[in-house]
Design an enzyme around this catalytic site. Structure first.
Site, mmCIF file in Angstrom:
data_model
loop_
_atom_site.group_PDB
_atom_site.id
_atom_site.type_symbol
_atom_site.label_atom_id
_atom_site.label_comp_id
_atom_site.label_asym_id
_atom_site.label_seq_id
_atom_site.Cartn_x
_atom_site.Cartn_y
_atom_site.Cartn_z
ATOM 1 N N ASN A 1 0.699 -1.309 0.175
ATOM 2 C CA ASN A 1 -0.139 -0.087 -0.005
ATOM 3 C C ASN A 1 1.049 1.319 0.099
ATOM 4 O OD1 ASN A 1 -2.707 -1.552 0.362
ATOM 5 N ND2 ASN A 1 -1.733 -2.085 2.255
ATOM 6 N N LYS B 1 -3.786 4.700 4.655
ATOM 7 C CA LYS B 1 -3.283 3.416 3.672
ATOM 8 C C LYS B 1 -4.275 3.516 2.670
ATOM 9 C CE LYS B 1 -1.244 -0.131 6.525
ATOM 10 N NZ LYS B 1 -1.316 -1.695 6.951
ATOM 11 N N ASP C 1 0.528 -12.669 8.375
ATOM 12 C CA ASP C 1 1.849 -11.649 8.088
ATOM 13 C C ASP C 1 2.536 -11.098 9.382
ATOM 14 O OD1 ASP C 1 3.497 -10.396 6.144
ATOM 15 O OD2 ASP C 1 2.240 -8.543 6.177
#
Length: 385
Positions: free
Chosen positions: A38, A59, A245
């Site tokens: 992003n 973002k 993640d």
């Protein structure tokens, strides 16, 4: 933002225009490092928010990745992140859903996520709380203050992270995507990308290291095929919701002054774009592998203490679970781009590949003796229930 600045950063100009008539109007945006997927900015608000905030994190997602030229990815990832942060993974019903914020106290550790102020679906833009005074675990481990930090503290840090992740996995186990968030199941691009990283990259490494990996190509392909079946049926062992993640350099934040007041540690978990349904052991392997990279290539001893604590804090693993985790740990190491690096001596890279190979084969063949000889043997078997 002047004309020249707008021309040099059209994404920032677009965001400023979109926010100009909202309560999140910003007088300026500054790019934040670290975003590959992003475009991430810190915005200085024209007027403070009711909660007193003077800055926000913005973002923004495009059909291409901000940090990787030529690679495209659906903007649906921004929807996943916004929904997940707002509602999805609330492992514990602790605060009103109207606050769009969740946290939990667990063994003197509090875990929270940034508040989602606004999600603009039309422009794929999230407006998030700016978490100030926090650093990543990687930044903490590589800072000077770590030199005076005891192994007991880093072990405790790992224990608390393992306890939290185990709680997340336990909460999501057996729940359908619809029960958690309506969109996780549809995050197919994230699943495809992470699948190729974990299972495609190791097979491709055989061509790079045929003298080291040639004999295990068949095993790597069998692991890949089993994972494909599990992902399709969603019936594999410990298969459920994962963050997707959890990396020490980006996703796990701790207060910058943790060392001076470590009796009550607070985590902030960010970057939920890759939330999906996967094997829990794969996520554990990713956490362990990411930390081990710090030890192997930066000689940071605290990383091994966190690994030990993580395995002690995560719900007890039986022998089969240890072997599965070893497989995923080895796959993560093989898949990592460091195996392609020319920044380290050839022998150092090859020794690293040998370790990854031995972890995969020991896990696949349930070879306790080989696993015990690796650097992970002692911490794995100490954590076994």
């Amino acid at each position: 933002m002047g004309t020249t600045e707008r021309e040099s950063d059209p994404i920032a100009a677009l965001i400023l225009d979109r926010l100009s008539c909202t309560e999140y109007a910003c007088s300026s945006l500054s790019r934040v490092n670290g975003g590959l997927m992003n475009f991430i900015y810190r915005g200085t608000l024209s007027r403070p928010l009711p909660d007193g905030a003077t800055t926000v994190i913005v973002k923004h997602a495009e059909e291409y990745l901000s940090g990787i030229e030529g690679l495209s990815l659906s903007t649906y990832r921004s929807v996943i992140a916004a929904i997940t942060l707002s509602f999805g993974y609330c492992v514990m019903d602790v605060e009103s859903v109207q606050t769009n914020r969740y946290c939990v106290a667990l063994d003197e550790v509090e875990v929270a996520v940034p508040r989602v102020y606004k999600f603009d679906a039309e422009s794929n833009t999230q407006i998030l709380e700016d978490i100030t005074g926090y650093i990543t675990v990687c930044e903490f481990l590589t800072s000077r203050c770590t030199q005076s930090t005891s192994p007991a503290f880093t072990t405790r840090l790992g224990f608390r992270l393992g306890s939290w992740l185990g709680g997340l996995h336990a909460w999501g186990e057996g729940r359908s995507p619809a029960e958690i968030i309506g969109g996780v199941e549809e995050n197919q691009e994230a699943q495809d990308g992470s699948f190729d990283f974990f299972y495609g990259n190791p097979v491709r490494r055989v061509e790079q290291f045929p003298h080291l990996l040639g004999d295990c190509k068949e095993v790597l392909e069998q692991i890949r095929d089993r994972a494909a079946r599990e992902q399709k049926s969603r019936t594999g062992e410990k298969f459920g919701f994962v963050h997707g993640d959890i990396l020490s350099r980006k996703s796990v934040l701790i207060p910058g002054d943790s060392v001076t007041r470590d009796q009550h540690l607070r985590f902030v978990i960010i970057d939920w774009e890759l939330s999906q349904y996967e094997c829990h052991f794969r996520e554990c392997g990713e956490v362990l592998g990411d930390l081990y990279l710090l030890k192997r290539f930066q000689d940071i001893d605290g990383a091994m203490s966190i690994i030990q604590g993580f395995l002690e804090g995560y719900p007890p693993l039986n022998e089969d679970a240890i072997f599965r985790t070893a497989i995923y740990l080895g796959l993560f190491l093989l898949a990592n781009e460091v195996t392609l690096s020319t920044d380290y001596p050839k022998q150092q890279i090859e020794d690293f590949v040998i370790l990854a190979r031995d972890l995969v084969l020991a896990g696949w063949h349930k070879d306790r003796e080989t696993l015990a000889k690796t650097v992970f043997g002692p911490v794995f078997f100490r954590a076994m229930n």
